[in-house]
Write an enzyme that holds these catalytic residues in place. Structure first.
Site, PDB file in Angstrom:
ATOM      1  CG  HIS A 224      -1.888   1.007   1.185  1.00 18.26           C
ATOM      2  ND1 HIS A 224      -2.206   2.036   1.886  1.00 18.26           N
ATOM      3  CD2 HIS A 224      -3.185   0.849   0.231  1.00 18.26           C
ATOM      4  CE1 HIS A 224      -3.356   2.685   1.681  1.00 18.26           C
ATOM      5  NE2 HIS A 224      -3.955   2.178   0.594  1.00 18.26           N
ATOM      6  CE  LYS A 226      -1.162   5.035  -2.076  1.00 20.20           C
ATOM      7  NZ  LYS A 226      -1.954   4.322  -0.821  1.00 20.20           N
ATOM      8  CG  ASP A 231      19.168  11.180  -9.914  1.00 24.57           C
ATOM      9  OD1 ASP A 231      19.139   9.982 -10.398  1.00 24.57           O
ATOM     10  OD2 ASP A 231      19.092  12.087 -10.353  1.00 24.57           O
ATOM     11  CG  HIS A 402      -7.388   8.204  -0.825  1.00 25.70           C
ATOM     12  ND1 HIS A 402      -5.906   8.056  -1.194  1.00 25.70           N
ATOM     13  CD2 HIS A 402      -7.863   7.019  -0.517  1.00 25.70           C
ATOM     14  CE1 HIS A 402      -6.009   6.691  -1.376  1.00 25.70           C
ATOM     15  NE2 HIS A 402      -6.795   6.309  -0.729  1.00 25.70           N
ATOM     16  CE  LYS A 404      -4.308   6.650   2.135  1.00 29.37           C
ATOM     17  NZ  LYS A 404      -5.450   6.324   2.323  1.00 29.37           N
ATOM     18  CG  ASP A 409      -0.799  19.992  20.913  1.00 28.11           C
ATOM     19  OD1 ASP A 409      -1.971  19.640  21.017  1.00 28.11           O
ATOM     20  OD2 ASP A 409       0.168  19.272  21.439  1.00 28.11           O
TER      21      ASP A 409
END
Length: 484
Positions: A224, A226, A231, A402, A404, A409
């Protein structure tokens, strides 16, 4: 003949009883959340035969013998590589802010990954901005492009990335693309894999789905993450898959997916590149780890530390949930969370309730419509107790939110690929960044406020008057939380 059938029936019942008893014992002796064990037992007893089969298929974390052995053998080598980063000039533990220091200690003790400073970050919030930036950086790549995604869905602006990868490979850049087999099924059915390979791009299916091996490896265990590392000096991670939202899941009835990506320059890129190398080696057996970690430090007035936190089979169990628990439980004023899928563990749910009950303002922003009906109803099973504890719940109506993110604070944040559900916390290969950068966090605060402006807040009194049908569906789908 009648006696034969009677004996056959009794034998079948006996064998089934032994099977259920054996699976029950196995569920009980496994060390995991009591709520998960109870949910599995209910599924096994309520759904005869089917429940037992489901447990064998997806009830336990099973990477498969070959991958599992490979991951075990790799761990110490990667831990040693990460340990070298402690000698990097970007690791300054005596100057580390308190909130990051606690997480740094945890990640160091469990996997030898330190928090590294002197990074620069860019928050990218539009699909065009994200994909254009990725293409520009690939076009400037000179040595290596490492890429892994859960979903690559051909079409629209996403195809520009494919063409950039082919051009890079043709000019001699090493390009390694790792894609989840189930998530990227439309990609692997297209002509893109052939085109990329003919251009010299190394394309590999991760965790290939094979029904014939269903009982030997858990089929719903997914890559899952990404990650893009170019380089080993520029990296991307975040919530967005390699898709153009205007061409992706248009028939799902949830609107366009709303995502972010973070572009990182600096020493933290080392860790993201190494995580890709880990996943590449687990899948292929070929080591692609950078020969030695380098610290590309720019002259910055502030430390800007980033703690990279990976999770998944072969890596320390429960690490991301522990990091989330530390961050949320130590909040003094506010916690604001965005997640598309909210099916939290009992431990995380208790942390959220406790923090809200001691007066911290806790806000949860989730999509009003979800692409998973089961998750949507299961999520609502938690609303009543969260609202009673003082948590503010907002349902976003501007598409499928979508992103996340967790902002603590208004001073530091966690961003990455991790949903607040059982699958992300315990099962899948995931990655999150803990970022202590004032300017970046202010951008995240601003973005979360934009999400709230496109949401409606749930009213506690109104929610308590929801229909019996709704209550039944919530509890019914809640029983399947181990599968979600």
């Amino acid at each position: 003949m009648e006696e034969f059938y009677r004996v056959l029936t009794l034998t079948g019942i006996g064998l089934y009883w032994v099977l259920v008893a054996g699976v029950t014992l196995r569920v009980v002796i496994k060390r995991r959340s009591v709520s998960v064990s109870m949910a599995w037992l209910m599924i096994i007893y309520i759904l005869p035969v089917f429940g037992v089969i489901m447990y064998f298929l997806i009830g336990e974390l099973n990477l498969g013998r070959k991958r599992g052995e490979r991951a075990d053998q790799m761990f110490e080598a990667y831990r040693g590589w990460f340990n070298q980063l402690h000698d990097c000039a970007a690791h300054v533990p005596d100057k580390m802010p308190t909130q990051i220091a606690h997480i740094d200690h945890l990640c160091t003790n469990r996997m030898d990954i330190p928090a590294l400073g002197f990074n620069t970050l860019s928050l990218l919030t539009t699909p065009k901005g994200i994909l254009d930036a990725i293409v520009d950086d690939i076009d400037n790549a000179q040595e290596h492009v490492r890429m892994e995604f859960y979903i690559w869905h051909p079409g629209g602006l996403a195809d520009n990335v494919g063409r950039a990868l082919m051009n890079a490979a043709q000019r001699g850049v090493i390009v390694e693309v790792l894609l989840d087999s189930a998530g990227s099924v439309s990609f692997f059915r297209s002509d893109w894999p052939k085109r990329l390979k003919l251009s010299g791009v190394n394309v590999v299916q991760a965790l290939q789905v094979n029904p014939l091996r269903a009982f030997l490896r858990r089929l719903d265990l997914r890559l899952h993450r990404k990650i893009i590392a170019i380089d080993d000096t520029i990296a991307y991670t975040g919530s967005m898959n390699l898709v153009d939202p205007s061409c992706f899941k248009q028939s799902a009835g949830v609107g366009e997916w709303v995502d972010i990506m973070i572009r990182v320059k600096g020493p933290a890129v080392n860790v993201l590149a190494a995580i890709h190398a880990w996943d590449w080696e687990v899948e292929t057996g070929i080591q692609s780890l950078p020969s030695h970690p380098e610290c590309h430090i720019e002259t910055l007035e502030e430390l800007h530390p980033i703690q990279v936190v990976p999770s998944g089979p072969g890596m320390p169990h429960n690490l991301i949930q522990q990091v989330l628990g530390i961050a949320i439980s130590r909040a003094d004023k506010s916690v604001t969370i965005t997640t598309p899928y909210f099916v939290p563990s009992e431990e995380l749910l208790e942390v959220l309730r406790t923090v809200a009950q001691r007066g911290v303002k806790v806000k949860l922003i989730i999509p009003q419509k979800n692409d998973s009906i089961m998750v949507q109803w299961a999520s609502r099973a938690y609303y009543a107790e969260l609202l009673s504890a003082g948590v503010e719940i907002y349902e976003f109506h501007g598409g499928l939110l979508h992103t996340k993110s967790v902002v603590i604070d208004d001073t530091y944040c966690l961003v990455g690929t991790v949903n607040l559900d059982m699958r992300s916390l315990w099962l899948n290969f995931e990655v999150t960044l803990v970022v202590d950068d004032k300017a970046f966090t202010e951008e995240m605060v601003w973005l979360q406020r934009q999400y709230i402006d496109q949401s409606h807040r749930l009213d506690k009194a109104a929610w308590s008057n929801r229909s019996l049908t709704h209550r039944f569906l919530e509890r019914a789908f809640f029983l399947f939380s181990p599968l979600l």
